[in-house]
Scaffold this motif. Structure first.
Motif, PDB file in Angstrom:
ATOM      1  N   PRO A   1       0.972  -1.055  -0.039  1.00 54.68           N
ATOM      2  CA  PRO A   1       0.069   0.520  -0.414  1.00 54.68           C
ATOM      3  C   PRO A   1       0.644   0.713   0.306  1.00 54.68           C
ATOM      4  N   ASP A   2       1.737   1.687   0.427  1.00 52.55           N
ATOM      5  CA  ASP A   2       3.169   2.121   0.002  1.00 52.55           C
ATOM      6  C   ASP A   2       3.700   3.175  -0.461  1.00 52.55           C
TER       7      ASP A   2
ATOM      8  N   ARG B   1       7.654   0.117  -1.272  1.00 53.29           N
ATOM      9  CA  ARG B   1       7.363  -0.617  -3.008  1.00 53.29           C
ATOM     10  C   ARG B   1       8.818  -0.041  -3.910  1.00 53.29           C
ATOM     11  N   GLN B   2       9.277   1.685  -3.325  1.00 48.49           N
ATOM     12  CA  GLN B   2      10.454   2.139  -3.951  1.00 48.49           C
ATOM     13  C   GLN B   2      11.214   1.860  -3.321  1.00 48.49           C
ATOM     14  N   GLU B   3      11.912   1.389  -1.998  1.00 49.40           N
ATOM     15  CA  GLU B   3      13.196   1.067  -1.747  1.00 49.40           C
ATOM     16  C   GLU B   3      13.051  -0.247  -1.710  1.00 49.40           C
ATOM     17  N   ALA B   4      11.955  -0.963  -1.450  1.00 49.08           N
ATOM     18  CA  ALA B   4      12.346  -2.764  -1.538  1.00 49.08           C
ATOM     19  C   ALA B   4      12.594  -2.958  -3.410  1.00 49.08           C
TER      20      ALA B   4
ATOM     21  N   SER C   1      16.898  -1.456  -4.049  1.00 46.41           N
ATOM     22  CA  SER C   1      17.222  -2.450  -2.699  1.00 46.41           C
ATOM     23  C   SER C   1      17.643  -3.361  -3.765  1.00 46.41           C
ATOM     24  N   TYR C   2      17.135  -4.489  -4.818  1.00 46.16           N
ATOM     25  CA  TYR C   2      17.360  -5.329  -5.396  1.00 46.16           C
ATOM     26  C   TYR C   2      17.628  -5.053  -6.382  1.00 46.16           C
ATOM     27  N   PHE C   3      16.629  -4.191  -7.558  1.00 47.84           N
ATOM     28  CA  PHE C   3      17.264  -4.193  -8.593  1.00 47.84           C
ATOM     29  C   PHE C   3      18.299  -1.903  -9.067  1.00 47.84           C
TER      30      PHE C   3
ATOM     31  N   GLY D   1      16.236   8.167 -12.360  1.00 49.82           N
ATOM     32  CA  GLY D   1      15.567   9.006 -13.129  1.00 49.82           C
ATOM     33  C   GLY D   1      14.295   8.835 -13.607  1.00 49.82           C
ATOM     34  N   PHE D   2      14.644   7.174 -14.155  1.00 47.82           N
ATOM     35  CA  PHE D   2      13.541   6.462 -14.033  1.00 47.82           C
ATOM     36  C   PHE D   2      12.245   6.022 -12.787  1.00 47.82           C
ATOM     37  N   GLN D   3      11.393   6.099 -13.302  1.00 49.36           N
ATOM     38  CA  GLN D   3      10.990   5.563 -11.466  1.00 49.36           C
ATOM     39  C   GLN D   3       9.781   4.314 -13.151  1.00 49.36           C
ATOM     40  N   ASP D   4      10.867   3.498 -12.265  1.00 54.13           N
ATOM     41  CA  ASP D   4      10.470   1.971 -12.366  1.00 54.13           C
ATOM     42  C   ASP D   4      10.049   1.152 -11.358  1.00 54.13           C
ATOM     43  N   TRP D   5       9.977   1.079 -10.110  1.00 57.59           N
ATOM     44  CA  TRP D   5       9.283   0.644  -9.405  1.00 57.59           C
ATOM     45  C   TRP D   5       7.805   0.386  -9.551  1.00 57.59           C
ATOM     46  N   PHE D   6       7.011   0.030  -9.182  1.00 50.10           N
ATOM     47  CA  PHE D   6       5.225  -0.337  -9.172  1.00 50.10           C
ATOM     48  C   PHE D   6       4.686   1.007  -8.666  1.00 50.10           C
ATOM     49  N   ARG D   7       4.537   1.704 -10.162  1.00 46.07           N
ATOM     50  CA  ARG D   7       3.528   2.611  -8.745  1.00 46.07           C
ATOM     51  C   ARG D   7       2.015   2.961  -9.173  1.00 46.07           C
ATOM     52  N   GLY D   8       1.715   1.721  -9.891  1.00 44.31           N
ATOM     53  CA  GLY D   8       0.517   1.670  -9.430  1.00 44.31           C
ATOM     54  C   GLY D   8      -0.255   2.638 -10.512  1.00 44.31           C
ATOM     55  N   LYS D   9       0.409   3.550 -11.584  1.00 44.40           N
ATOM     56  CA  LYS D   9      -0.126   3.678 -12.761  1.00 44.40           C
ATOM     57  C   LYS D   9       0.334   3.486 -13.775  1.00 44.40           C
TER      58      LYS D   9
END
Length: 257
Positions: A46-47, A51-54, A57-59, A64-72
């Protein structure tokens, strides 16, 4: 009762499914003891900051490119299929993901889990916990001093507690049944078995994933909640009397893990 029906499984990816307080996070930690496993914990939650930190930490940092899951920009299905399960950066044989019931509901992942698990893209590890223990852990929070809890339940009347408890248990049983019906090929891990013997339970999960592990598996430092949850259930006799017959069995497990 066996956890699963395989004789010898190939190494496969997995989704570890459970309630927020089912202990599935500890199951992921246990799987990560194996050098050929990466089980992600907070990629779908939910946060967004978590999600970004997780993710990073691996990838690695997105630069500058927001490729973590943002739900958008992309759906949870696209993120999991294209970014998570297709990317084992350190030659891991098994890529896993912890997934809460709430996340499955929030992002409507039921059909995705059914399709991908039946198609062999990953298997399911379903962590089952006594729903009363899940409820009590959810309602409790640590206070000063090891192993001590305060509880929002202390302010409830018996009738209010019973209504909340029955509603929660009903919801948990329905969700557990829905997970079991997603695919014929899943492993079910009773949380109390993991608490009592995390080494054996972890080895059985690795066997299910097609991996062997000869080394010692360090015992995890588990949360102390399970040891004293039963003490948090006040007015137990009145609650038992008011609960439906098919739910009373969860009060009879000793201890309630």
């Amino acid at each position: 009762m066996p956890w699963f029906n395989r004789e010898k499984a190939p190494a496969t990816n997995c989704v570890v499914v459970g309630d927020t307080f089912s202990g599935h996070g500890e199951i992921c930690q246990a799987l990560n003891q194996h050098p050929k496993v990466i089980c992600h914990g907070d990629l779908i939650g939910p946060d967004e900051s978590v999600r970004q930190e997780a993710h990073e930490s691996y990838f690695g940092t997105s630069r500058g490119f927001q490729d973590w899951f943002r739900g958008k920009e992309i759906s949870a299905e696209q993120y999991l299929s294209n970014k998570v399960f297709d990317n084992n950066l350190h030659a891991e044989k098994v890529v896993g993901l912890r997934l809460d019931y709430s996340a499955i509901i929030r992002y409507d992942l039921w059909e995705y889990l059914e399709r991908q698990s039946r198609g062999g893209d990953f298997c399911l590890i379903h962590v089952w916990r006594n729903p009363i223990a899940s409820y009590l852990a959810r309602q409790s929070k640590p206070t000063a001093g090891p192993g001590k809890l305060t509880s929002m339940l202390d302010t409830d009347t018996t009738a209010e507690m019973v209504n909340k408890l029955v509603s929660f248990v009903s919801d948990m049983l329905a969700l557990q049944s829905k997970v079991r019906n997603l695919t014929y090929d899943y492993a079910e891990v009773p949380y109390h078995e993991f608490v009592l013997d995390s080494d054996t339970t972890t080895r059985r999960m690795l066997q299910y994933l097609g991996l062997d592990y000869e080394g010692a598996i360090p015992r995890l430092k588990l949360r102390p909640f399970f040891e004293i949850l039963k003490d948090r259930l006040t007015h137990e006799d009145k609650i038992r009397e008011a609960m439906p017959m098919d739910m009373r069995k969860f009060l009879d497990e000793e201890p309630i893990f």
